[in-house]
Design an enzyme around this catalytic site. Sequence first.
Site, short mmCIF file in Angstrom:
data_model
loop_
_atom_site.label_atom_id
_atom_site.label_comp_id
_atom_site.label_asym_id
_atom_site.label_seq_id
_atom_site.Cartn_x
_atom_site.Cartn_y
_atom_site.Cartn_z
N ARG A 149 -3.62 -10.15 5.02
CA ARG A 149 -3.77 -10.29 3.56
C ARG A 149 -2.51 -9.72 2.90
O ARG A 149 -2.19 -8.54 3.09
CB ARG A 149 -5.01 -9.54 3.08
N LYS A 151 0.84 -1.20 0.00
CA LYS A 151 0.00 0.00 0.00
C LYS A 151 0.88 1.26 0.00
O LYS A 151 1.95 1.29 0.62
CB LYS A 151 -0.94 0.00 1.22
#
Length: 271
Positions: A262, A228
């Site tokens: 995840r 991210k």
Amino acid sequence: MSNQSQFFSISCNGKLIDLSRPTLMGILNLTPDSFSDGGKYNNEKKALLQAENLLENGATIIDIGAQSTRPNADFLKAGEEIKRIGNTISLIKKTFPESLISLDTFYSDVVKFGYNEGIDIVNDISAGQFDAELLDTVSNAGLPYILMHISSCYESMHEKVKFEDIIMSINRFFSEKINVLQQKGINDIILDPGFGFGKTVEDQYKMINDFEYIGFGRYPVLAGISKKSFIYKPLGKYANEVDNETLELHHKLLEKGADIIRLHNPETLKL
């Protein structure tokens, strides 16, 4: 709060899955335009090999997505997602029958397709807000549901919001949505605070630091920070250059009680 005190389980197609120990969810993008691995697994043979790789490296769940949700990604309709998925789900299920498959979609038609192909979990970034029929479809299928914190429409999901109190806002959102899910008969719920979706860098680090306060201790909580931009952009790096920094944050999330991590490369995180 640590994972040792949590005794969560979810029912996947009649099979009880124990989440009292941290679980890894490996990401399998069937997309040509994902920011870190677009095009690498967009045919069935490559996808099957990557599924094997994820499972061998510690992933219990494979999260399959056919639509990139990065900023400025191409928007796909349900039929295009289904076409991209093809036989991938059924192939993985046939080859690795013990694997659990999560389908990353916000379309009811894609959930119906995935259910017929053998999926075990629905991972919906939209909290049921982008397709009015999605939650009823999940309920009818009897599948566990991943509820993510996000803004109410696709177009604004990446617009940064300055929250007065990010943890309180996330918990209020979850409380309202959980009521909706329960009214529809969806009780196997996993919470995802939505890293990377409409939050400032500062708020996302606050989410990590205060992760134990997310949710209500009644549901397992998933953390998806892998590759991210809030990690790599402030460092002036690229998505594939922050494995060490991400590993440090993953360990912190586990210490703070994350039940599911995840990630793209489960081999980096030994549980």
